[in-house]
Motif scaffolding. Structure first.
Motif, PDB file in Angstrom:
ATOM      1  N   PRO A  73      -1.649   4.015   8.733  1.00 26.43           N
ATOM      2  CA  PRO A  73      -1.017   3.385   7.066  1.00 26.43           C
ATOM      3  C   PRO A  73       0.169   4.154   7.091  1.00 26.43           C
ATOM      4  CG  PRO A  73      -2.671   5.507   6.997  1.00 26.43           C
ATOM      5  CD  PRO A  73      -2.815   4.947   8.278  1.00 26.43           C
ATOM      6  N   ASP A  74       0.962   2.676   5.868  1.00 27.06           N
ATOM      7  CA  ASP A  74       1.978   2.779   6.045  1.00 27.06           C
ATOM      8  C   ASP A  74       2.269   3.447   4.554  1.00 27.06           C
ATOM      9  OD1 ASP A  74       1.619   0.397   3.777  1.00 27.06           O
ATOM     10  OD2 ASP A  74       2.695  -0.775   5.125  1.00 27.06           O
ATOM     11  N   THR A  75       3.550   3.753   3.616  1.00 29.55           N
ATOM     12  CA  THR A  75       4.421   4.483   2.417  1.00 29.55           C
ATOM     13  C   THR A  75       3.489   3.590   1.383  1.00 29.55           C
ATOM     14  OG1 THR A  75       6.532   3.767   3.342  1.00 29.55           O
ATOM     15  CG2 THR A  75       5.148   5.463   3.743  1.00 29.55           C
ATOM     16  N   SER A  76       3.688   2.258   1.638  1.00 29.35           N
ATOM     17  CA  SER A  76       3.074   1.040   0.590  1.00 29.35           C
ATOM     18  C   SER A  76       2.255   1.972  -0.293  1.00 29.35           C
ATOM     19  CB  SER A  76       2.930  -0.386   0.478  1.00 29.35           C
ATOM     20  OG  SER A  76       1.424  -0.721   1.550  1.00 29.35           O
ATOM     21  N   LYS A  77       2.423   1.464  -1.548  1.00 34.97           N
ATOM     22  CA  LYS A  77       1.232   1.482  -2.675  1.00 34.97           C
ATOM     23  C   LYS A  77       0.046   1.050  -2.506  1.00 34.97           C
ATOM     24  CE  LYS A  77       1.150  -2.578  -5.276  1.00 34.97           C
ATOM     25  NZ  LYS A  77       1.130  -3.368  -6.497  1.00 34.97           N
ATOM     26  N   ASN A  78       0.269  -0.518  -0.904  1.00 35.22           N
ATOM     27  CA  ASN A  78      -1.525  -0.584  -0.652  1.00 35.22           C
ATOM     28  C   ASN A  78      -2.239   0.599   0.875  1.00 35.22           C
ATOM     29  OD1 ASN A  78      -1.751  -2.638  -2.810  1.00 35.22           O
ATOM     30  ND2 ASN A  78      -0.727  -4.258  -1.212  1.00 35.22           N
ATOM     31  N   LYS A  79      -1.415   1.256   1.403  1.00 38.13           N
ATOM     32  CA  LYS A  79      -1.421   1.786   2.693  1.00 38.13           C
ATOM     33  C   LYS A  79      -1.552   0.916   3.911  1.00 38.13           C
ATOM     34  CE  LYS A  79      -0.859   5.833   0.496  1.00 38.13           C
ATOM     35  NZ  LYS A  79       0.819   6.021   0.526  1.00 38.13           N
ATOM     36  N   ASN A  80      -0.691  -0.578   4.158  1.00 38.27           N
ATOM     37  CA  ASN A  80      -1.356  -1.507   4.605  1.00 38.27           C
ATOM     38  C   ASN A  80      -1.264  -0.589   5.800  1.00 38.27           C
ATOM     39  OD1 ASN A  80      -1.307  -3.277   3.168  1.00 38.27           O
ATOM     40  ND2 ASN A  80       1.409  -3.121   3.366  1.00 38.27           N
ATOM     41  N   THR A 132       2.146  -4.962  10.722  1.00 38.03           N
ATOM     42  CA  THR A 132       1.767  -4.888   9.576  1.00 38.03           C
ATOM     43  C   THR A 132       0.212  -5.314   8.556  1.00 38.03           C
ATOM     44  OG1 THR A 132       4.226  -3.761   8.718  1.00 38.03           O
ATOM     45  CG2 THR A 132       2.115  -4.503   6.978  1.00 38.03           C
ATOM     46  N   ASN A 189      -0.010  -0.627   9.855  1.00 35.53           N
ATOM     47  CA  ASN A 189       0.890  -0.720  10.499  1.00 35.53           C
ATOM     48  C   ASN A 189       0.583  -0.163  12.673  1.00 35.53           C
ATOM     49  OD1 ASN A 189       3.953   0.229  11.016  1.00 35.53           O
ATOM     50  ND2 ASN A 189       3.754  -1.139  10.618  1.00 35.53           N
TER      51      ASN A 189
END
Length: 153
Positions: free
Chosen positions: A99-106, A123, A108
């Motif tokens: 998961p990335d660091t975005s609020k959605n935890k996309n 992503t 990656n």
């Protein structure tokens, strides 16, 4: 501050900008084939960018951002898993997956292909308004042949 040699941009060889862009489109096409499912890829073209710290008239990199929309969000998840398993079979080294660091935890995925001197950052934007995979490919530094200049597009 010390410089980490592993972060250095690799030398990709000598080429014109247009030939390097054609090579990048072939790499992107190979990635599309590895997705292993029907879907719609965006119709974006490669572009030229500078090589940090190098003469901008003779050195360049190619970037190719594009997206892939599948029939369903679950297909996007399958495509990410497929890339994670198939890329290493085709000369890619997975550098990170999670998961990335975005609020959605996309989800990656970042991978490098040392032979092709290309990196990819994928992503899975499944939780957004328009579910899709966002793919960003970037080459190492090329040098134009003697007597030529970098074409910008």
């Amino acid at each position: 501050m010390t410089e980490d040699k592993s972060d250095e941009i690799p030398f990709a060889g000598t080429s014109t900008s247009s030939d390097a862009a054609d090579a990048m489109e072939k790499v992107s096409s190979g990635i599309y084939d590895l997705l292993g499912m029907k879907g719609k890829a965006s119709d974006s073209q490669p572009g030229v960018m500078d090589c940090s710290g190098k003469d901008t008239k003779t050195y360049f990199r190619i970037f190719h951002p594009w997206s892939f929309k599948a029939a369903s969000v679950s297909d996007l998840d399958k495509a990410m898993e497929r890339l994670k398993s198939e890329l290493p079979k085709h000369g890619w080294e997975i550098k990170s997956y999670g998961p990335d660091t975005s609020k959605n935890k996309n989800m990656n995925l970042i991978a490098d292909n040392d032979k092709k001197k290309v990196s990819i950052d994928v992503t899975n934007m499944a939780k957004g308004d328009a579910p899709m995979l966002s793919l960003d490919l970037v080459s190492g530094c090329y040098k134009v042949p003697d007597g030529k200049e970098v074409e910008r597009f």
